[in-house]
Design a protein around this motif. Sequence first.
Motif, PDB file in Angstrom:
ATOM      1  N   PRO A 193       0.839  -1.210   0.000  1.00 43.50           N
ATOM      2  CA  PRO A 193       0.000   0.000   0.000  1.00 43.50           C
ATOM      3  C   PRO A 193       0.869   1.253   0.000  1.00 43.50           C
ATOM      4  CG  PRO A 193      -0.705  -1.562   1.701  1.00 43.50           C
ATOM      5  CD  PRO A 193       0.591  -2.075   1.140  1.00 43.50           C
ATOM      6  N   GLY A 194       0.570   2.177  -0.887  1.00 41.86           N
ATOM      7  CA  GLY A 194       1.314   3.431  -0.975  1.00 41.86           C
ATOM      8  C   GLY A 194       2.587   3.361  -1.785  1.00 41.86           C
ATOM      9  N   ALA A 195       2.874   2.190  -2.372  1.00 43.99           N
ATOM     10  CA  ALA A 195       4.125   2.032  -3.124  1.00 43.99           C
ATOM     11  C   ALA A 195       4.238   3.031  -4.271  1.00 43.99           C
ATOM     12  CB  ALA A 195       4.243   0.608  -3.661  1.00 43.99           C
ATOM     13  N   GLU A 196       3.125   3.361  -4.876  1.00 44.75           N
ATOM     14  CA  GLU A 196       3.158   4.280  -6.022  1.00 44.75           C
ATOM     15  C   GLU A 196       3.537   5.705  -5.604  1.00 44.75           C
ATOM     16  OE1 GLU A 196      -0.878   4.234  -4.248  1.00 44.75           O
ATOM     17  OE2 GLU A 196       0.423   2.640  -4.955  1.00 44.75           O
ATOM     18  N   ASN A 197       3.400   6.012  -4.322  1.00 42.90           N
ATOM     19  CA  ASN A 197       3.720   7.352  -3.829  1.00 42.90           C
ATOM     20  C   ASN A 197       5.016   7.398  -3.017  1.00 42.90           C
ATOM     21  OD1 ASN A 197       1.309   8.452  -4.886  1.00 42.90           O
ATOM     22  ND2 ASN A 197       0.191   7.661  -3.143  1.00 42.90           N
ATOM     23  N   PHE A 198       5.749   6.291  -2.978  1.00 41.81           N
ATOM     24  CA  PHE A 198       6.972   6.217  -2.186  1.00 41.81           C
ATOM     25  C   PHE A 198       8.067   7.066  -2.815  1.00 41.81           C
ATOM     26  CE2 PHE A 198      11.095   4.297  -1.183  1.00 41.81           C
ATOM     27  CZ  PHE A 198      11.060   4.377   0.203  1.00 41.81           C
ATOM     28  N   ALA A 199       8.690   7.918  -2.023  1.00 40.99           N
ATOM     29  CA  ALA A 199       9.788   8.767  -2.505  1.00 40.99           C
ATOM     30  C   ALA A 199      11.117   8.182  -2.034  1.00 40.99           C
ATOM     31  CB  ALA A 199       9.617  10.188  -1.986  1.00 40.99           C
ATOM     32  N   MET A 200      12.013   7.899  -2.952  1.00 41.15           N
ATOM     33  CA  MET A 200      13.334   7.381  -2.604  1.00 41.15           C
ATOM     34  C   MET A 200      14.116   8.469  -1.876  1.00 41.15           C
ATOM     35  SD  MET A 200      13.430   4.294  -3.615  1.00 41.15           S
ATOM     36  CE  MET A 200      14.822   3.483  -4.323  1.00 41.15           C
ATOM     37  N   PRO A 201      14.924   8.098  -0.874  1.00 38.10           N
ATOM     38  CA  PRO A 201      15.690   9.094  -0.123  1.00 38.10           C
ATOM     39  C   PRO A 201      17.012   9.492  -0.811  1.00 38.10           C
ATOM     40  CG  PRO A 201      15.919   6.945   0.896  1.00 38.10           C
ATOM     41  CD  PRO A 201      14.947   6.786  -0.246  1.00 38.10           C
ATOM     42  N   PHE A 202      17.097   9.277  -2.098  1.00 37.62           N
ATOM     43  CA  PHE A 202      18.276   9.649  -2.873  1.00 37.62           C
ATOM     44  C   PHE A 202      17.859   9.846  -4.323  1.00 37.62           C
ATOM     45  CE2 PHE A 202      17.976   5.068  -2.909  1.00 37.62           C
ATOM     46  CZ  PHE A 202      18.205   4.720  -4.233  1.00 37.62           C
ATOM     47  N   ASP A 203      18.732  10.433  -5.112  1.00 33.48           N
ATOM     48  CA  ASP A 203      18.475  10.669  -6.528  1.00 33.48           C
ATOM     49  C   ASP A 203      18.785   9.383  -7.298  1.00 33.48           C
ATOM     50  OD1 ASP A 203      18.436  11.441  -9.198  1.00 33.48           O
ATOM     51  OD2 ASP A 203      19.700  13.211  -8.895  1.00 33.48           O
ATOM     52  N   VAL A 204      17.767   8.690  -7.726  1.00 39.82           N
ATOM     53  CA  VAL A 204      17.915   7.390  -8.394  1.00 39.82           C
ATOM     54  C   VAL A 204      18.765   7.510  -9.664  1.00 39.82           C
ATOM     55  CG1 VAL A 204      16.657   5.463  -9.441  1.00 39.82           C
ATOM     56  CG2 VAL A 204      15.710   6.603  -7.446  1.00 39.82           C
ATOM     57  N   SER A 205      18.749   8.656 -10.307  1.00 44.47           N
ATOM     58  CA  SER A 205      19.521   8.819 -11.544  1.00 44.47           C
ATOM     59  C   SER A 205      21.032   8.827 -11.287  1.00 44.47           C
ATOM     60  CB  SER A 205      19.114  10.105 -12.271  1.00 44.47           C
ATOM     61  OG  SER A 205      19.556  11.245 -11.568  1.00 44.47           O
ATOM     62  N   LYS A 206      21.450   8.974 -10.018  1.00 47.82           N
ATOM     63  CA  LYS A 206      22.875   8.962  -9.685  1.00 47.82           C
ATOM     64  C   LYS A 206      23.339   7.594  -9.172  1.00 47.82           C
ATOM     65  CE  LYS A 206      24.547  12.641  -7.628  1.00 47.82           C
ATOM     66  NZ  LYS A 206      24.722  13.733  -6.640  1.00 47.82           N
ATOM     67  N   MET A 207      22.421   6.667  -9.032  1.00 48.55           N
ATOM     68  CA  MET A 207      22.748   5.331  -8.540  1.00 48.55           C
ATOM     69  C   MET A 207      23.364   4.501  -9.664  1.00 48.55           C
ATOM     70  SD  MET A 207      20.168   2.377  -7.047  1.00 48.55           S
ATOM     71  CE  MET A 207      19.371   1.981  -8.592  1.00 48.55           C
ATOM     72  N   ALA A 208      24.410   3.731  -9.317  1.00 47.50           N
ATOM     73  CA  ALA A 208      24.996   2.781 -10.264  1.00 47.50           C
ATOM     74  C   ALA A 208      24.590   1.380  -9.825  1.00 47.50           C
ATOM     75  CB  ALA A 208      26.512   2.916 -10.282  1.00 47.50           C
ATOM     76  N   TYR A 209      24.248   0.530 -10.794  1.00 49.25           N
ATOM     77  CA  TYR A 209      23.784  -0.823 -10.497  1.00 49.25           C
ATOM     78  C   TYR A 209      24.327  -1.769 -11.551  1.00 49.25           C
ATOM     79  CZ  TYR A 209      20.785  -4.884 -11.018  1.00 49.25           C
ATOM     80  OH  TYR A 209      20.348  -6.167 -11.181  1.00 49.25           O
ATOM     81  N   GLY A 210      24.567  -3.007 -11.139  1.00 46.53           N
ATOM     82  CA  GLY A 210      24.944  -4.026 -12.104  1.00 46.53           C
ATOM     83  C   GLY A 210      24.859  -5.404 -11.495  1.00 46.53           C
TER      84      GLY A 210
END
Length: 120
Positions: free
Chosen positions: A95-112
């Motif tokens: 519930p509320g997942a669609e309104n969840f705000a990440m506590p960081f800028d996702v565009s700066k995250m690196a993943y692999g």
Amino acid sequence: MSTYVDGFVIPIPKNKVAAYKKMAKLGCKTWMKHGALAYYECIADDVKAPYSLNFPTMCKTKKNETVIFAFIVFKSKAHRNQVNKKVHKEFGEMPGAENFAMPFDVSKMAYGGFKTLIQG
């Protein structure tokens, strides 16, 4: 035994670390429940190595930011895909997942996703 690892490097505002930690605890509980072998969330401590590119420089962090280094261990890439499918389904149904705000800028995250080369 060969494993597979999902890795993350995340620059995060220092004033958002508590919110991130709360989110990470939920992530740990959820990934482990669905079969991850291990789950780590680490915050920068000794990252000013003079002999190599350090994480803050690589991430172009600002003075008010720090770096999170995180990784999740799986049996294999196929196992990772199975676990992540369950985790993402569960998070999407929260519930509320669609309104969840990440506590960081996702565009700066690196993943692999990484194949294990050597494991001790």
